[in-house]
Design an enzyme around this catalytic site. Structure first.
Site, PDB file in Angstrom:
ATOM      1  N   LYS A 139       0.794  -1.208   0.011  1.00  0.00           N
ATOM      2  CA  LYS A 139      -0.047  -0.114  -0.221  1.00  0.00           C
ATOM      3  C   LYS A 139       0.955   1.319  -0.135  1.00  0.00           C
ATOM      4  O   LYS A 139       1.923   1.340   0.615  1.00  0.00           O
ATOM      5  CB  LYS A 139      -0.966   0.025   1.227  1.00  0.00           C
ATOM      6  CG  LYS A 139      -1.736   1.281   1.409  1.00  0.00           C
ATOM      7  CD  LYS A 139      -2.564   0.769   2.762  1.00  0.00           C
ATOM      8  CE  LYS A 139      -3.799   1.744   3.055  1.00  0.00           C
ATOM      9  NZ  LYS A 139      -4.567   1.434   4.143  1.00  0.00           N
ATOM     10  N   SER A 185      -9.501   1.092   3.319  1.00  0.00           N
ATOM     11  CA  SER A 185      -8.381   2.131   2.549  1.00  0.00           C
ATOM     12  C   SER A 185      -7.449   1.084   1.801  1.00  0.00           C
ATOM     13  O   SER A 185      -6.895   2.043   0.779  1.00  0.00           O
ATOM     14  CB  SER A 185      -7.840   3.147   3.284  1.00  0.00           C
ATOM     15  OG  SER A 185      -6.988   2.593   4.274  1.00  0.00           O
ATOM     16  N   SER A 217      -9.374  -1.254   7.351  1.00  0.00           N
ATOM     17  CA  SER A 217      -9.034  -1.071   6.179  1.00  0.00           C
ATOM     18  C   SER A 217      -8.143  -2.134   5.264  1.00  0.00           C
ATOM     19  O   SER A 217      -7.895  -2.034   4.362  1.00  0.00           O
ATOM     20  CB  SER A 217      -7.930   0.257   5.949  1.00  0.00           C
ATOM     21  OG  SER A 217      -8.991   1.263   6.034  1.00  0.00           O
TER      22      SER A 217
END
Lengths: 67, 450
Positions: free
Chosen positions: B75, B150, B174
């Site tokens: 990420k 996310s 997330s």
């Protein structure tokens, strides 16, 4: 906090922390209202008066991760 | 070779036996990534030549670590030396990380090859992965829908064979939410188990780093590298669930999720029971736990971003800016109350896991993937905010710091949903073994047609 006080509260919080928005930007009063409403449920949990604030996992014991 | 058909564990075995070369595996992954990227936008940055150069370097070193030659994506909130470090923010689009995060360093030492930088919600502050600076990532099961967030790009990359695993961060769900909505496995370990040095914070007392993969074994293998403990989780994966006490929340819980999701969830629990687990009905304080998590998240995130708000509040996207501004106006009394509630609920959770259950089971999300731009969702006759719905079953376990796994458990109207299994603090092995047993009993999970 009274409904009519929310915009003033929000504006004074931002000003006191040095955050200034362009005049054309609306203050997120509706979101603040919704969040404060949601947080009312916190008052339904009987919190033990002697509970200290530090998190359990900052102490030694079974909450402490093994690595 | 189709990397979509290959688990990390299978690829690892083939690489170590010399039946597969790192460069060939990375090349196959890059072919997938380049074809998927323009449809689903899994990556904020993809540099095939850099990945090939890394693969050649890793190959030259020879089988040197437990994840030797495995293509992994991070990420874009987790620092990777020399690569962009945008955190999903337009104002950081020119930044590159000058050093690896600690988790990046550990993966690199284990021999992984980094592929691209995975898409995310701006500063990880949202669960739909709709990002005004870079555009949305899209769900591989329906590109008009959100992949969740996310860590949305991470889940899309794993679901489509653009990487064999990914690292995400989880402050309110997330890792687990996008894993559930994209049909892959996601795991948030106990708070503090995985180091966060070099990972951009959202709310430090709720932030966790965790792996996403195609199977429970795959995330267990990655977690072992992250904590530096080979075999700690994989050794006991097949220990089974005979006698395992599975807590199933009752009461108002059943009004909080869509019927189709609850049907898949009940089927999943029955499957665990058929493997020998014992169902135990429990109460869980969803509303106060979720509210306390919300208060702490909003206050801490606003503190993290205070300098940025002072410098230029308009540099944030509208949804993130609104939440950050509101976080500055939550009265201190509400924040302190949330901390006290956290303490009280943590003690209750400890009692529950000590005396009553081994794992707690819930759906990961109350609904399958929402449409992009879907602000509210109609659930049981009521219009509810989609964002709050998606975190309802996940953020209590950030508040409590407990290990929580999401495993795909079925489809609702053609979209995947997840089973969440939660354990006591430090009981990663129990949770992973239960997830593995469920996964084996469930059988192979379908892959999206992309």
């Amino acid at each position: 906090m009274r409904e009519e006080d929310l915009p003033c509260h929000l504006r004074s919080c931002l000003e006191s922390l040095g955050v200034s928005l362009p005049p054309e930007v609306d203050l997120p009063t509706a979101l603040l209202r919704a969040v404060l409403e949601r947080l009312r449920v916190l008052d339904t949990v009987p919190v033990e008066a002697e509970e200290p604030l530090p998190l359990l996992w900052t102490e030694a014991g079974p909450w402490t991760p093994s690595v | 070779m189709d990397p979509l058909r290959l688990t990390l564990a299978a690829a690892r075995a083939r690489l170590q036996r010399g039946e597969l070369r790192p460069l060939d595996l990375v090349e196959a992954v890059l072919v997938r990534a380049e074809s998927v990227q323009h449809k689903l936008h899994a990556f904020l940055w993809l540099d095939p030549d850099r990945a090939r150069a890394e693969a050649r370097k890793v190959a030259h070193q020879g089988p040197s670590g437990p994840l030797w030659g495995i293509p992994v994506t991070l990420k874009d909130l987790i620092a990777e030396e020399g690569a962009p470090f945008t955190c999903g923010s337009g104002r950081r689009s020119a930044l590159r990380a000058d050093r690896d995060a600690e988790v990046t360093r550990r993966l690199r030492e284990a021999g992984v090859v980094f592929v691209g930088r995975a898409h995310l919600h701006e500063f990880a502050y949202g669960v739909t992965n709709e990002n005004p600076h870079f555009g949305p990532a899209r769900n591989p099961w329906d590109p008009e829908r959100s992949p969740g967030g996310s860590s949305g790009g991470s889940a899309v990359a794993v679901a489509t064979g653009c990487a064999l695993a990914s690292l995400g961060t989880d402050t309110g769900g997330s890792v687990r939410i996008p894993a559930a909505l994209c049909g892959v496995v996601g795991f948030k370990p106990t708070y503090g188990l995985v180091p966060r040095k070099g990972v951009f914070p959202l709310a430090p007392s709720l932030d966790h780093v965790g792996p996403l993969g195609r199977t429970v074994e795959d995330v267990a293998l990655v977690l072992e590298v992250l904590v530096g403990a080979p075999g700690r989780y994989t050794a006991g994966l097949s220990s089974g669930v005979g006698g395992l006490r599975v807590g199933v929340p009752g009461g108002a819980f059943w009004q909080l999720a869509a019927e189709g999701v609850l049907e898949r969830f009940e089927e999943a629990v029955r499957l665990l029971e058929r493997q020998g687990a014992r169902r135990v009905d429990v109460d869980f304080p969803w509303e106060p736990a979720s509210a306390a998590a919300t208060a702490i998240l909003m206050v801490e995130a606003s503190w993290v971003h205070l300098e940025g708000l002072r410098e230029d509040p308009m540099a944030f996207g509208p949804d993130v800016r609104e939440r950050l501004l509101v976080g500055l106006a939550i009265p201190a009394e509400r924040y302190v109350r949330a901390l006290s509630v956290r303490r009280t609920l943590a003690r209750r959770a400890w009692d529950l896991f000590r005396d009553g259950v081994d794992v707690l089971a819930t759906p990961t999300t109350p609904i399958p993937a929402p449409r992009l731009g879907q602000i509210t969702t109609r659930l049981r006759g009521q219009e509810r905010e989609t964002r709050a719905l998606l975190t309802r079953f996940t953020n209590p376990f950030n508040l409590l710091g407990l290990p929580a796994l999401s495993v795909p458990c079925g489809l609702v109207e053609g979209l995947p949903v997840g089973l969440q299994l939660v354990g006591g603090p430090g009981h990663e092995a129990t949770v992973l073994a239960a997830g593995w047993a469920f996964e084996r009993a469930r059988g192979p999970f379908p892959t999206p047609r992309v």
